[in-house]
Design a protein around this motif. Structure first.
Motif, mmCIF file in Angstrom:
data_model
loop_
_atom_site.group_PDB
_atom_site.id
_atom_site.type_symbol
_atom_site.label_atom_id
_atom_site.label_comp_id
_atom_site.label_asym_id
_atom_site.label_seq_id
_atom_site.Cartn_x
_atom_site.Cartn_y
_atom_site.Cartn_z
ATOM 1 N N ILE A 175 62.041 54.137 143.335
ATOM 2 C CA ILE A 175 63.132 54.233 142.376
ATOM 3 C C ILE A 175 64.119 55.287 142.857
ATOM 4 C CG2 ILE A 175 63.762 54.640 139.971
ATOM 5 C CD1 ILE A 175 61.992 52.223 140.317
ATOM 6 N N PRO A 176 65.397 54.951 142.978
ATOM 7 C CA PRO A 176 66.380 55.950 143.407
ATOM 8 C C PRO A 176 66.484 57.108 142.411
ATOM 9 C CG PRO A 176 67.280 53.724 143.579
ATOM 10 C CD PRO A 176 66.002 53.622 142.811
ATOM 11 N N ARG A 177 66.950 58.215 142.903
ATOM 12 C CA ARG A 177 67.131 59.396 142.063
ATOM 13 C C ARG A 177 68.087 59.080 140.917
ATOM 14 N NH1 ARG A 177 71.026 63.015 142.775
ATOM 15 N NH2 ARG A 177 71.417 62.170 144.868
ATOM 16 N N GLU A 178 67.754 59.567 139.711
ATOM 17 C CA GLU A 178 68.588 59.308 138.538
ATOM 18 C C GLU A 178 69.998 59.840 138.762
ATOM 19 O OE1 GLU A 178 68.681 57.030 136.034
ATOM 20 O OE2 GLU A 178 66.787 57.870 135.319
ATOM 21 N N GLY A 179 70.974 59.013 138.415
ATOM 22 C CA GLY A 179 72.362 59.416 138.550
ATOM 23 C C GLY A 179 72.949 59.186 139.925
ATOM 24 N N SER A 180 72.181 58.623 140.852
ATOM 25 C CA SER A 180 72.657 58.439 142.225
ATOM 26 C C SER A 180 73.271 57.067 142.473
ATOM 27 C CB SER A 180 71.500 58.646 143.209
ATOM 28 O OG SER A 180 70.504 57.642 143.054
ATOM 29 N N LEU A 181 73.313 56.213 141.445
ATOM 30 C CA LEU A 181 73.827 54.845 141.596
ATOM 31 C C LEU A 181 75.097 54.686 140.763
ATOM 32 C CD1 LEU A 181 70.420 52.958 141.169
ATOM 33 C CD2 LEU A 181 71.468 53.780 143.295
ATOM 34 N N LEU A 182 76.109 54.066 141.354
ATOM 35 C CA LEU A 182 77.367 53.888 140.629
ATOM 36 C C LEU A 182 77.380 52.544 139.907
ATOM 37 C CD1 LEU A 182 80.223 55.081 140.100
ATOM 38 C CD2 LEU A 182 81.022 53.591 141.939
ATOM 39 N N PRO A 183 77.509 52.552 138.583
ATOM 40 C CA PRO A 183 77.642 51.291 137.846
ATOM 41 C C PRO A 183 78.925 50.579 138.266
ATOM 42 C CG PRO A 183 77.062 53.097 136.382
ATOM 43 C CD PRO A 183 77.436 53.710 137.697
ATOM 44 N N GLU A 184 78.803 49.352 138.681
ATOM 45 C CA GLU A 184 79.943 48.595 139.200
ATOM 46 C C GLU A 184 79.476 47.154 139.409
ATOM 47 O OE1 GLU A 184 83.137 47.880 139.417
ATOM 48 O OE2 GLU A 184 83.497 49.930 140.143
ATOM 49 N N THR A 185 80.404 46.281 139.772
ATOM 50 C CA THR A 185 80.060 44.905 140.147
ATOM 51 C C THR A 185 80.039 44.808 141.659
ATOM 52 O OG1 THR A 185 80.979 43.923 138.128
ATOM 53 C CG2 THR A 185 80.744 42.491 140.050
ATOM 54 N N VAL A 208 82.755 58.192 144.983
ATOM 55 C CA VAL A 208 83.451 58.455 143.723
ATOM 56 C C VAL A 208 83.216 59.896 143.281
ATOM 57 C CG1 VAL A 208 83.509 57.888 141.268
ATOM 58 C CG2 VAL A 208 83.452 56.064 142.969
ATOM 59 N N LEU A 209 81.987 60.382 143.388
ATOM 60 C CA LEU A 209 81.683 61.749 142.975
ATOM 61 C C LEU A 209 82.488 62.755 143.796
ATOM 62 C CD1 LEU A 209 80.103 63.742 141.277
ATOM 63 C CD2 LEU A 209 78.199 63.561 142.903
ATOM 64 N N GLN A 210 82.603 62.493 145.085
ATOM 65 C CA GLN A 210 83.384 63.387 145.938
ATOM 66 C C GLN A 210 84.851 63.419 145.503
ATOM 67 O OE1 GLN A 210 83.384 62.231 150.079
ATOM 68 N NE2 GLN A 210 83.991 64.269 150.772
ATOM 69 N N GLU A 211 85.406 62.254 145.167
ATOM 70 C CA GLU A 211 86.794 62.188 144.715
ATOM 71 C C GLU A 211 86.980 62.929 143.390
ATOM 72 O OE1 GLU A 211 87.670 58.070 144.439
ATOM 73 O OE2 GLU A 211 87.538 57.686 146.601
ATOM 74 N N VAL A 212 86.068 62.692 142.442
ATOM 75 C CA VAL A 212 86.185 63.301 141.117
ATOM 76 C C VAL A 212 85.983 64.819 141.200
ATOM 77 C CG1 VAL A 212 85.142 63.420 138.820
ATOM 78 C CG2 VAL A 212 85.505 61.199 139.903
ATOM 79 N N THR A 232 75.052 65.245 135.685
ATOM 80 C CA THR A 232 74.197 65.419 134.511
ATOM 81 C C THR A 232 75.021 65.448 133.235
ATOM 82 O OG1 THR A 232 72.549 66.639 135.798
ATOM 83 C CG2 THR A 232 72.504 66.929 133.417
ATOM 84 N N LEU A 233 76.103 66.244 133.243
ATOM 85 C CA LEU A 233 76.976 66.301 132.071
ATOM 86 C C LEU A 233 77.595 64.934 131.791
ATOM 87 C CD1 LEU A 233 78.490 67.784 129.843
ATOM 88 C CD2 LEU A 233 80.195 68.486 131.555
ATOM 89 N N ALA A 234 78.039 64.250 132.840
ATOM 90 C CA ALA A 234 78.659 62.932 132.674
ATOM 91 C C ALA A 234 77.669 61.917 132.099
ATOM 92 C CB ALA A 234 79.195 62.438 134.009
ATOM 93 N N SER A 316 83.246 58.303 132.876
ATOM 94 C CA SER A 316 82.509 59.439 132.319
ATOM 95 C C SER A 316 82.486 60.610 133.291
ATOM 96 C CB SER A 316 81.083 59.019 131.959
ATOM 97 O OG SER A 316 81.090 58.130 130.856
ATOM 98 N N LEU A 317 82.410 60.325 134.602
ATOM 99 C CA LEU A 317 82.478 61.400 135.597
ATOM 100 C C LEU A 317 83.826 62.112 135.511
ATOM 101 C CD1 LEU A 317 80.838 59.570 138.631
ATOM 102 C CD2 LEU A 317 79.923 61.611 137.514
ATOM 103 N N GLU A 318 84.896 61.342 135.390
ATOM 104 C CA GLU A 318 86.213 61.948 135.301
ATOM 105 C C GLU A 318 86.386 62.732 134.006
ATOM 106 O OE1 GLU A 318 88.755 58.588 135.835
ATOM 107 O OE2 GLU A 318 88.758 58.762 138.032
ATOM 108 N N ALA A 319 85.799 62.224 132.901
ATOM 109 C CA ALA A 319 85.885 62.944 131.628
ATOM 110 C C ALA A 319 85.129 64.267 131.705
ATOM 111 C CB ALA A 319 85.320 62.073 130.504
#
Length: 400
Positions: A175-185, A208-212, A232-234, A316-319
């Motif tokens: 199982i990948p680390r929690e939060g390491s996968l980007l929801p997308e199509t 995306v995380l690097q950009e945000v 985590t906050l996101a 949510s990352l951007e927020a």
């Protein structure tokens, strides 16, 4: 009439006899030579063959371009290793073509020009001609599948969805680390491995995380000083609201609480601590579980949980990276799918009372809190002071 001049007159008896016509000239010895006769025969045969081939090609071209038998669009998978004859038989069985010999012959002619048929999963349109079929197979126009990951799923939930997708292949090692996968199509072709999809999701999340993170606010609290803490906050923001117009305000409430040394008291953290990331609790949160200590329960721990509780999306990352500039410390469901925000405890209590009036008549089982609960309210106080926990209130918009 007098006889023609220069020609002697003929007797009546001679006139009745037929005139002698000279016989045909005998062919020369050269024309009767066997090699000449053989050459003429070969030339004649070649002419006949050329005419036959030309006629066959003309007729074959017509059949190659005429509409096929498919009454509707159809998807057919061409396995790897299939030859032209195998492909022809398969397409005939699937009803894509009804003239396999014309198909085979056409492919053989085109193969001489460098054409190759590629394996894979193809969509053949209604009444596709043999020409259309060959073009589709030669250009590798394989079917593109889509795997959509909704925001807020845990890594274990995403892995389960991957395992349930039949068009993918292979197993997943861990199982990948929690939060390491980007929801997308994510688009893929049949047979792609599940590990490949996970790899793409991880790379997309890193990008995306690097950009945000590069565009984050300079006024984030001390508890959010690394990209991992931002995720985590996101993840808390993601689980608390599904409305785009609320994300930055929800993030602001958490940021303001962190700065004020107040516990976050986010209900989704209770659920994550109880289920270990397996998904929804499947029942209302019990009052005893609100007070049950787990590493993730933000009713009992200070600051952020030790890691994400879901995989947050870009919004949510951007927020979380750029929360709204407010003084709000509370939010509660408004009964219509959104939330009401407030700065003070007194104002918050009024909003809770309004929600209770809306909910009146739907009693919860004894000893439980409704499944859609908002965080218990509290008044800001110094870090060393005890923080009373009041009964939880319903909260809509949170996704569990």
């Amino acid at each position: 009439m007098p006889p023609p001049i220069g020609k002697p007159p003929r007797s009546p008896r001679a006139a009745l006899e037929p005139e002698k016509v000279p016989g045909p000239r005998r062919a020369s010895a050269r024309a009767r030579h066997p090699m000449v006769v053989f050459g003429n025969a070969i030339f004649t045969l070649l002419v006949i063959i050329t005419v036959a081939i030309g006629g066959g090609l003309f007729i074959g071209k017509q059949k190659f371009d005429q509409p096929g038998p498919l009454s509707d669009d159809k998807i057919v998978n061409i396995p790897s290793g299939y030859g032209v004859k195998d492909i022809s038989d398969l397409l005939q069985r699937e009803g894509v073509i009804d003239q396999p010999y014309v198909f085979f012959g056409g492919v053989m002619v085109l193969k001489a020009r460098g054409l190759t048929l590629k394996h894979g999963e193809y969509k053949f349109v209604k009444h596709a001609s043999l020409s259309d079929v060959v073009e589709t197979l030669s250009e590798g126009k394989v079917v593109q599948h889509a795997f959509t990951v909704p925001e807020g799923l845990t890594s274990e939930q995403i892995v389960q969805r991957l395992l349930e997708t039949d068009a993918l292949s292979g197993q997943i090692k861990e199982i990948p680390r929690e939060g390491s996968l980007l929801p997308e199509t994510y688009k893929f072709t049949r047979g792609m491995s599940r590990e490949q999809i996970l790899g793409r999701m991880e790379q997309a999340q890193k990008r995306v995380l690097q950009e945000v993170w590069a565009r984050r606010s300079s006024d984030l609290p001390s508890q959010v000083q690394t990209p991992e803490q931002l995720v985590t906050l996101a993840s808390l923001v993601e689980k608390e609201t599904s409305r785009d117009d609320e994300r930055t305000r929800v993030a602001a409430v958490f940021v303001n609480r962190l700065k004020a040394k107040m516990r976050l008291q986010s209900d989704p953290t209770i659920i994550y601590g109880l289920t270990g990331g397996k998904g929804a609790l499947g029942r209302p949160i019990m009052k005893s579980e609100i007070e049950q200590a787990t590493p993730y329960n933000t009713y009992t721990i200070e600051g952020l949980p030790p890691g994400p509780i879901a995989n947050p999306g870009r919004a949510s990352l951007e927020a979380a990276a750029n929360p709204a500039r407010t003084k709000e410390l509370y939010f509660v469901a408004d009964g219509t799918g959104g939330h009401v925000f407030s700065d003070s405890y007194a104002e918050h209590q009024k909003n809770v009372a309004k929600l209770r009036a809306i909910e009146r008549g739907a009693a919860a089982p004894a000893g439980t809190v409704p499944a859609d609960v908002a965080k218990p309210v509290e008044t800001p106080k110094p870090p060393e002071a005890a923080k009373p926990v009041e009964p939880a209130k319903p909260k809509s918009g949170a996704r569990r």
